[in-house]
Structures are given as structure tokens and as C-alpha cells.
Design an enzyme around this catalytic site. Structure first.
Site, PDB file in Angstrom:
ATOM      1  N   LYS A 159     -18.189   3.921  25.687  1.00  0.00           N
ATOM      2  CA  LYS A 159     -17.450   2.597  25.770  1.00  0.00           C
ATOM      3  C   LYS A 159     -15.831   2.812  25.820  1.00  0.00           C
ATOM      4  O   LYS A 159     -15.542   3.912  26.282  1.00  0.00           O
ATOM      5  CB  LYS A 159     -17.946   1.417  24.839  1.00  0.00           C
ATOM      6  N   GLY A 197     -24.854  -3.067  19.617  1.00  0.00           N
ATOM      7  CA  GLY A 197     -23.962  -3.130  18.388  1.00  0.00           C
ATOM      8  C   GLY A 197     -24.305  -3.773  17.309  1.00  0.00           C
ATOM      9  O   GLY A 197     -23.151  -4.089  16.344  1.00  0.00           O
ATOM     10  N   GLU A 203     -31.028  -3.493  28.208  1.00  0.00           N
ATOM     11  CA  GLU A 203     -30.355  -3.651  27.039  1.00  0.00           C
ATOM     12  C   GLU A 203     -30.192  -5.107  26.428  1.00  0.00           C
ATOM     13  O   GLU A 203     -29.315  -5.908  27.068  1.00  0.00           O
ATOM     14  CB  GLU A 203     -29.186  -3.164  27.226  1.00  0.00           C
ATOM     15  N   GLU A 238     -21.423  -5.956  28.994  1.00  0.00           N
ATOM     16  CA  GLU A 238     -20.002  -6.159  28.417  1.00  0.00           C
ATOM     17  C   GLU A 238     -19.120  -6.233  29.809  1.00  0.00           C
ATOM     18  O   GLU A 238     -18.108  -7.202  29.782  1.00  0.00           O
ATOM     19  CB  GLU A 238     -19.227  -5.119  27.579  1.00  0.00           C
ATOM     20  N   ASN A 254     -22.890   6.174  26.223  1.00  0.00           N
ATOM     21  CA  ASN A 254     -22.139   5.237  26.763  1.00  0.00           C
ATOM     22  C   ASN A 254     -20.820   5.184  25.530  1.00  0.00           C
ATOM     23  O   ASN A 254     -21.039   4.422  24.595  1.00  0.00           O
ATOM     24  CB  ASN A 254     -22.518   3.864  26.891  1.00  0.00           C
ATOM     25  N   HIS A 278     -23.276  -3.346  32.934  1.00  0.00           N
ATOM     26  CA  HIS A 278     -23.398  -3.490  31.616  1.00  0.00           C
ATOM     27  C   HIS A 278     -22.935  -4.895  31.014  1.00  0.00           C
ATOM     28  O   HIS A 278     -22.167  -5.482  31.649  1.00  0.00           O
ATOM     29  CB  HIS A 278     -22.379  -2.287  30.847  1.00  0.00           C
ATOM     30  N   SER A 336     -28.729  -0.517  19.913  1.00  0.00           N
ATOM     31  CA  SER A 336     -28.788   0.031  18.355  1.00  0.00           C
ATOM     32  C   SER A 336     -29.818   1.155  18.299  1.00  0.00           C
ATOM     33  O   SER A 336     -30.518   1.139  17.425  1.00  0.00           O
ATOM     34  CB  SER A 336     -29.103  -1.126  17.603  1.00  0.00           C
TER      35      SER A 336
END
Ligand code: 13P
Length: 244
Positions: free
Chosen positions: A9, A167, A161, A95, A7, A93, A206
């Protein structure tokens, strides 16, 4: 089936993406059996699919609108993803949920639209740190998966996730991953989303070449959805090799 999905992003421009793909293709293991996917930003989909699809890699959109077309400025539709070579789409996702108001109700429509256009949805779920700390992890995962009772069965990949592991360099511990993935499998079966083991459950948050072998050893972990480490062709190539 093992799966490794990058991904990207909101990262990389065309020159960087081209260099990445050329480098990665040289690193693909001979006879590797893992399903490998890349989810670039919309602007790079054509370029990336032209480079990697001939070598059997899949290309995913990072999101799409549920409608086929219309007055939705700034959005991209499922048929438009297909048009530029996508075989799948990331949906839900964290985000998107956190910053762009993605809702479970909206995801029901998106999953159905993806199926209508023969795109594989990669549904992302996961709890926040506050939710984990308050003991609500499985409730949150159960709620996020309950949309599958509405969509009915269909081709699907799921990624667990944990938001606090994305991150941050703070990967979830093996027992946490094992508990979440076992619960997700049970929910998938309960909702009729899969009757056997055909829906792979990926872990994301991560993931690095240092941590991936341990993750792959956990029951029900079929692979990884990778952010930061997927921007480096050397690291992403290592993850693909580790997946077999
Ligand atoms: P990181 O691998 O950078 O933690 O990102 C994970 C992720 O969000 C993949 O979708």
C-alpha cells in the site's frame, strides 16, 4: 500452485524497502515452490525489482491506467510498470474502488491493457460489511466477476478480500472463505476464465502467520494477498515458508 503477495500500500521509503528486501532474501526457504510477489508503491518499484527479481520473486504494480501514455497527470501506465520490472499488477483493490472511483467498466479496460503488455492482473474482489450483513455477498462477487465475460480468457490471479476484514484484525471465518472461494471458482469457469484450476484464488484480509495455515487448508485457497503482515520481513518470510 501456492502464491503469497505482499501489498505494501502507501508504506515504506527507499531505505526501509532496501532493508526489508535484504532481510527477506535471507529468509527465503531453500527449494520453496510458492510464487512470491511484492507490490510496492510506484516510487519503490525499480529498487525492489532490482533486489528481488534475481531471486525469482515477482513484482506487481498496485494499480495502472488503461491507456499506454498521454495527458493523465498523476497516473502510471502498464508499459511503465513493465519498464521498471513488474510482471503483474493489482487491479480493483477495494481501496481503489472505495477511495478512487475504480469501476467495473474501467477494470475491463485495465485487464485488457495488462494483457496487451504481458502483465499478470491480480483482480481483487470482495464485499463490504453492509453487503455481507444483508446477505448480498455472492451477488456482489458475481457482479465483480461478471467483467470477465467481457474481457475473455487470459492469464489471471484473483484475490477474495472481504472489505470488513482488511486492516481490521478480523479475518473471515473458514466457512465464509470456503463458500466465497467455491463460488468464485464456479463463476470463473462459467465465464470461461478458466476451464480447470489454473487461475489461483488468493484470500486477503488480516492474514497473519497465526491464521495462514488454516486458510491454506481450505479448498480453493491458493495463498494470500497480505497487507499489514507483509511490512515485517519476519512475518512475510513465515507466510512464504507456510505456503511451501
Ligand atoms: P491486511 O492484511 O492489512 O488486512 O490488508 C489486506 C489487503 O488489503 C491486501 O491487499
Amino acid at each position: 500452485m501456492r502464491c503469497v503477495v505482499a501489498n505494501w500500500k502507501m508504506n515504506l521509503r527507499s531505505g526501509e524497502a532496501q532493508a526489508f528486501c535484504e532481510d527477506l532474501l535471507l529468509r527465503l526457504p531453500e527449494g520453496g515452490s510458492a510464487e512470491v510477489g511484492i507490490a510496492p508503491p510506484f516510487t519503490l518499484l525499480s529498487l525492489v525489482s532490482g533486489l528481488v527479481r534475481p531471486r525469482g520473486l515477482q513484482v506487481f504494480g498496485q494499480n495502472a491506467h488503461a491507456e499506454d501514455k498521454g495527458a493523465f497527470t498523476g497516473e502510471v501506465s502498464m508499459p511503465q510498470l513493465r519498464d521498471v520490472g513488474c510482471s503483474g499488477v493489482l487491479l480493483g483493490h477495494s481501496e481503489r474502488r472505495q477511495f478512487f472511483g475504480e469501476t467495473d467498466a474501467g477494470l475491463i479496460k485495465k485487464i485488457k491493457a495488462a494483457w496487451q503488455w504481458d502483465l499478470l492482473p491480480l483482480l481483487c474482489i470482495g464485499e463490504s460489511l453492509a453487503e455481507r450483513d444483508s446477505g448480498a455477498t455472492l451477488d456482489v462477487l458475481g457482479r465483480q466477476l461478471s467483467i470477465l465475460a467481457e474481457t475473455g480468457p487470459g492469464p489471471l490471479w484473483v484475490a477474495y478480500e472481504p472489505v470488513w476484514a482488511i486492516g481490521t484484525g478480523r479475518r473471515a471465518e473458514a466457512p465464509q472463505v470456503q463458500e466465497a472461494h467455491a463460488f468464485i471458482r464456479a463463476e470463473l469457469i462459467r465465464h470461461g476464465a478458466c476451464t480447470d484450476y489454473e487461475v489461483p484464488i488468493l484470500y486477503g484480509g488480516s492474514v497473519t502467520p497465526e491464521s495462514f495455515p488454516e486458510l491454506l487448508g481450505i479448498p480453493e485457497v491458493a495463498g494470500g494477498l497480505v497487507g499489514g503482515a507483509s511490512l515485517d520481513p519476519h512475518k512475510f518470510g513465515e507466510l512464504i515458508k507456510q505456503a511451501g
